[in-house]
Design a protein around this motif. Structure first.
Motif: not given
Length: 742
Positions: A53, A56, A60, A119, A121, A141, A143-144, A175-176
């Protein structure tokens, strides 16, 4: 024929033992989640691409810039400025992070990741060593993340170790990560005033994507740019899978220097094929020099180029050589509607130009149908009788200056056999060229068929080109004939491919066949099998071998010959013998007991002299009438087991006429392999010989594929040479075989 012969690319001995014992296998982690057991193939590998996904990432809500700066003259300052501008365009909140700055460009700054007010993105890492920051981001936390830092796998062994540590930390974090060794291409300014299907761009070298990005200046929309860098985590395959699901993406253009994971790449290509989204790729590494350069730049495995090429063709990826071909082909595939027919007509105002382009088109594999007599008669209402209108269509020049020009174009496009009209305009000749261009654009707007114009002027500033042709969303405009023909061929091939595409992963075996257990019992880890043992392996998978017996005495050889039936072939059999003929360890055409006794003694004497250990002598049925082929399995560093078919006997080494495929593939691909061979005509029967059993050959190829899928890494190499393909209806017989176990 075998019904289900598809499966995974590779396996390991542990997985194979688990399968053999019938234990329930948990699914492997796919980007942090476990795959369902039903989505795994016979070796426990995923059958479908996991789509990250990335919404984001590209859009973001909030962005943290770690190491942000506003000190002029520093590299981080320019990057920070561009990120702030980009964030404003996409509506993202920016949080600069720096331990010694209260603000950056007037935006309040926090000292560390833990102090972020929300938080985020996406975190952009403007630090030399991203590893410590990754652990902080995991706690927050995020995400990317994007890592621009270099000095990793592209620099050699020490850098590769550092990248491995970074990749491990990312996997633990959840995370990616994009990068390291990436750039700002993802944060470019994309034009928002352009409409229609867009090109999504993936590059491992940012500069190589510039020509495609510049297509926006010609009115062609771009939606995304993913500069994957060293691919410690997010890779080309992830972005192909994601872009294939985006409704605005009409085509995916890739510049690939090396593939991180062959299996992931095939699964992503499969997803794009299912969604009918064309993928066009430049893949570096066709030559040894190119492969070396690519490895030094990205630290990736390049892979054997013929295997990469085959894998791309299997899953419908259009491979091109140059960046100009990449931009032109991707632009056409993104924007053109599906063809109504595959016939191509060349239309010009010059007989010489038309003939030349028609020659090139036919050479490129395009079909140029001869227009019907009725159609030609209609065209001759407006074109003088002495000019050719069969295809190519030559109008002589004058008709384009009046109402006849549009009528000619409409008549050609009305022909049911015509799907593409190509009009080369070698140079501007106002006002006729202006009228011709306007008629072509108007006709294209009124038709569902593809109209291509090659604007040959080296200037490119003419209003007919800049305003009329480039102002049309329906006409595909090119600057060279070669690029036009490449793109048109890709366009027709792509739509032909997706119309009949059936994913081989859907039919991949989930459980091992009964043959698997028999075959595994014959494997000898780390050893080469004798011919006799290798043929037993083939028998386990239902591949026919000659009548034969393994004997250890001259008397037993005579008895075996009587049972096998004269004439016979005798061969020394031992685990260390790879090339028996060169050592004189093969005797053919033996027709009597005395010849068999003498041959046995001679074979054992030669083996003793050469220091070759034997497990016996094979007394074999002699099979003479057929076409010698080779079918084999080898391992590619990227894709795992690959299956090869080619002309056999000594011809395989002399002519190197072979085709390769990466499992999984089905019967149609097996037949395509055979059709690619230069010596394919031998199977049809030449000089009075009967046609060979093509179906029997295809069956052997599919059975060998099943063996490769199920035995995986345990089977390092298999070589059936020669495989004698008998006359039609009689099948194929493996006369010799070599197998090497891991």
């Amino acid at each position: 024929m075998l019904g289900s012969t598809h499966g995974t690319l590779t396996t390991d001995s542990r997985r194979a033992r688990v399968i053999a014992c019938g234990e329930l296998r948990p699914g492997p982690a796919v980007h942090g989640r476990a795959a369902d057991v039903d989505d795994l193939d016979v070796s426990g590998r995923p059958l479908y691409a996991d789509v990250p996904d990335l919404d984001r990432f590209f859009r973001p809500g909030s962005v943290a810039v770690i190491g942000a700066s506003d000190t002029e003259g520093r590299p981080n300052t320019g990057i920070t400025r561009q990120l702030l501008s980009w964030a404003e365009r996409v509506g993202a909140r920016v949080h600069p992070v720096h331990p010694a700055r209260p603000s950056v460009f007037g935006v309040p700054c926090v000292a560390c990741v833990a102090d972020l007010p929300e938080q985020v993105d996406l975190a952009v890492l403007l630090v030399a060593d991203p590893l410590p920051v990754v652990e902080e981001l995991a706690e927050a936390k995020v995400k990317f993340a994007v890592a621009f830092a270099s000095g990793f796998a592209e620099t050699g062994e020490e850098g590769a170790e550092a990248q491995a540590r970074l990749a491990a930390a990312v996997r633990r974090s959840g995370l990616r990560l994009l990068g390291p060794n990436t750039n700002l291409n993802a944060f470019e300014r994309f034009r928002e005033d352009l409409e229609g299907p867009a090109i999504a761009l993936i590059t491992q070298s940012g500069h190589q994507g510039r020509p495609v990005f510049a297509l926006q200046e010609l009115g062609i929309r771009l939606s995304h740019w993913a500069p994957t860098g060293n691919e410690a985590d997010l890779e080309t395959a992830d972005f192909i899978s994601y872009f294939a699901e985006r409704p605005e993406v009409g085509a995916i253009a890739c510049y690939v220097e090396g593939l991180k994971d062959g299996r992931a790449f095939l699964l992503a290509a499969d997803r794009a094929a299912r969604r009918k989204v064309p993928v066009v790729a430049v893949k570096v590494g066709r030559t040894e020099a190119g492969a070396r350069t690519a490895a030094s730049h990205t630290g990736k495995l390049t892979g054997a180029d013929d295997v990469v090429d085959a894998a791309m063709r299997q899953f419908g990826i259009v491979r091109v050589d140059g960046l100009d071909e990449l931009q032109d082909t991707a632009a056409l595939l993104a924007r053109a509607r599906a063809p109504l027919a595959d016939g191509v007509v060349v239309y010009s105002i010059s007989g010489g130009t038309g003939a030349h382009v028609a020659d090139l088109a036919a050479g490129a594999g395009l079909r140029l149908p001869v227009l019907s007599e009725d159609r030609q008669a209609e065209l001759h209402q407006w074109i003088p009788e002495y000019l050719n209108v069969a295809n190519p269509v030559d109008n002589g020049g004058h008709p384009v200056g009046d109402r006849r020009g549009r009528k000619i174009i409409d008549s050609i496009l009305d022909d049911p056999e015509v799907g593409v009209l190509i009009c080369p305009i070698t140079g501007p000749f106002p006002p006729l060229s202006d009228r011709l261009v306007r008629d072509l654009v108007d006709a294209a707007e009124a038709s569902d068929k593809l109209v291509c114009v090659v604007w040959g002027s080296p200037v490119g500033t003419e209003p007919a080109y800049r305003e009329v042709l480039l102002g049309s969303s329906r006409v595909a405009t090119f600057r060279t004939v070669g690029n036009c023909l490449t793109a048109v061929r890709a366009y027709l091939d792509h739509h032909r491919f997706v119309r009949s595409y059936r994913s081989p992963f859907d039919e991949a075996p989930r459980t091992p066949s009964p043959s698997f257990k028999k075959a595994r019992a014959l494997m000898r880890p780390g050893q080469q099998l004798s011919e006799h043992a290798a043929k037993q392996l083939l028998r386990a998978y239902g591949i026919r071998v000659p009548r034969e017996q393994l004997v250890t005495s001259a008397a037993a050889a005579v008895r075996a010959a009587g049972q096998v039936g004269y004439p016979v072939v005798m061969k020394a059999s031992g685990a260390q013998i790879a090339h028996k003929t060169e050592l004189g360890l093969v005797k053919i055409g033996l027709t009597s007991a005395s010849q068999v006794r003498d041959a046995y003694r001679e074979l054992t004497d030669i083996a003793r002299y050469e220091g070759v250990s034997l497990d016996g002598v094979l007394v074999c049925q002699m099979v003479e009438r057929g076409v010698e082929m080779v079918v084999g399995v080898t391992h590619d560093e990227l894709f795992g087991p690959t299956v090869t078919v080619g002309l056999g006997g000594v011809l395989v080494e002399v002519l190197r006429d072979a085709a390769v495929r990466v499992p999984p593939f089905g019967e149609e691909q097996a037949r395509d392999m055979i059709a690619e061979l230069r010596g394919r005509a031998l199977l049809d029967g030449v000089r009075g010989r009967p046609p060979a059993d093509l179906d029997g050959l295809v069956e052997v190829v599919l059975r060998v594929q099943r063996m490769a899928l199920e035995l995986g890494d345990e089977l390092a190499e298999l070589d059936i040479n020669p495989l004698m393909v008998l006359p039609r209806g009689q099948g194929a017989v493996a006369l010799d075989a070599l197998a090497v176990c891991r």
